[in-house]
Design a protein around this motif. Sequence first.
Motif, PDB file in Angstrom:
ATOM      1  N   THR A 143       0.807  -1.224   0.000  1.00 30.18           N
ATOM      2  CA  THR A 143       0.000   0.000   0.000  1.00 30.18           C
ATOM      3  C   THR A 143       0.842   1.277   0.000  1.00 30.18           C
ATOM      4  N   TYR A 144       2.142   1.145   0.254  1.00 25.29           N
ATOM      5  CA  TYR A 144       3.019   2.320   0.247  1.00 25.29           C
ATOM      6  C   TYR A 144       4.457   1.883   0.009  1.00 25.29           C
ATOM      7  N   GLN A 145       5.292   2.828  -0.353  1.00 23.25           N
ATOM      8  CA  GLN A 145       6.711   2.547  -0.502  1.00 23.25           C
ATOM      9  C   GLN A 145       7.512   3.547   0.320  1.00 23.25           C
ATOM     10  N   ALA A 146       8.602   3.066   0.887  1.00 23.95           N
ATOM     11  CA  ALA A 146       9.485   3.904   1.697  1.00 23.95           C
ATOM     12  C   ALA A 146      10.768   4.159   0.915  1.00 23.95           C
ATOM     13  N   ARG A 147      11.037   5.424   0.624  1.00 20.61           N
ATOM     14  CA  ARG A 147      12.222   5.791  -0.141  1.00 20.61           C
ATOM     15  C   ARG A 147      13.296   6.342   0.796  1.00 20.61           C
ATOM     16  N   PRO A 148      14.508   5.809   0.752  1.00 20.37           N
ATOM     17  CA  PRO A 148      15.583   6.343   1.608  1.00 20.37           C
ATOM     18  C   PRO A 148      15.966   7.755   1.205  1.00 20.37           C
ATOM     19  N   MET A 149      16.310   8.578   2.195  1.00 19.59           N
ATOM     20  CA  MET A 149      16.755   9.958   1.957  1.00 19.59           C
ATOM     21  C   MET A 149      18.151  10.107   2.563  1.00 19.59           C
ATOM     22  N   ARG A 150      19.156   9.872   1.748  1.00 19.04           N
ATOM     23  CA  ARG A 150      20.541   9.885   2.240  1.00 19.04           C
ATOM     24  C   ARG A 150      21.156  11.272   2.104  1.00 19.04           C
ATOM     25  N   ALA A 151      20.503  12.242   2.713  1.00 20.20           N
ATOM     26  CA  ALA A 151      21.006  13.609   2.675  1.00 20.20           C
ATOM     27  C   ALA A 151      20.564  14.334   3.941  1.00 20.20           C
ATOM     28  N   PHE A 152      21.437  15.219   4.426  1.00 21.32           N
ATOM     29  CA  PHE A 152      21.131  16.032   5.595  1.00 21.32           C
ATOM     30  C   PHE A 152      20.975  17.486   5.165  1.00 21.32           C
ATOM     31  N   SER A 153      20.038  18.170   5.793  1.00 25.71           N
ATOM     32  CA  SER A 153      19.912  19.604   5.543  1.00 25.71           C
ATOM     33  C   SER A 153      21.151  20.304   6.098  1.00 25.71           C
ATOM     34  N   SER A 154      21.369  21.535   5.651  1.00 24.74           N
ATOM     35  CA  SER A 154      22.521  22.300   6.144  1.00 24.74           C
ATOM     36  C   SER A 154      22.438  22.498   7.656  1.00 24.74           C
ATOM     37  N   GLY A 155      21.200  22.653   8.170  1.00 23.13           N
ATOM     38  CA  GLY A 155      21.035  22.832   9.612  1.00 23.13           C
ATOM     39  C   GLY A 155      21.416  21.598  10.401  1.00 23.13           C
ATOM     40  N   VAL A 156      21.050  20.432   9.884  1.00 23.43           N
ATOM     41  CA  VAL A 156      21.408  19.181  10.548  1.00 23.43           C
ATOM     42  C   VAL A 156      22.914  18.970  10.482  1.00 23.43           C
TER      43      VAL A 156
END
Length: 232
Positions: A143-156
């Motif tokens: 019913t859904y897919q989880a996509r990895p986000m291998r990036a950090f915001s500049s603040g993080v």
Amino acid sequence: MSTILLTRPIDEAMPTAEKLEAMGHTVIIAPMIRIDPVSFEIPGDDRSLIVTSKNGARHGLANIGNKARPIFAVGEQTAEEVRKLGFSNVVVGPGTAREMIPTLLECGISEKRKYSYLCGTNVSYNISDVLKGEGIDAVNVVTYQARPMRAFSSGVQEAMEEGEIDIALFYSPRTATTFEEAAAEYGRSDWLNRIDAIALSTRVKEQLIGPWRSVRYAIMPTEKALFSMLED
């Protein structure tokens, strides 16, 4: 109080952040996974439905009109999400999919139930396979897919560089792995040296193999137990 890095998908991170801030903590959100719905065929009325996460509930149950339909929910938080959607016939199991199996087997055999497991594209513990191995009709419905986000915001990135983060919370094995992969891709696994990692369960903890200052896990796979670790 602590500065806490929250790695959950943004829709789940926001209410969790509100709870943590109410406890006096500072929260920085760094989602490691993005949840996207997918098209699927709604299971027939003769099938009981299994959900093991809030995402499974939100994306799997939203278009089901029969609110009396039997739902088997793993954990009280998932069950709460199911009830918010208006469903009244909810069986609540323990906090993990594996622990839910005895209940599903008992009902499946004694009541001759058919099951549809409303899940994502990545399934760490396949309930349907276990049930089918016992002769019960069970199928996965993605019913859904989880996509990895291998990036950090500049603040993080800045917060980790400056050593401002005390604790990172991990709710799933995939977010744990994705976070460590992202830090490695930046060439900054050393950021982890100054952060305590706290995992929702032993299964999540096993994925935290980086050079963390410490790694701990909740004694029960519930948010309440996870939050109690912040008081230690």
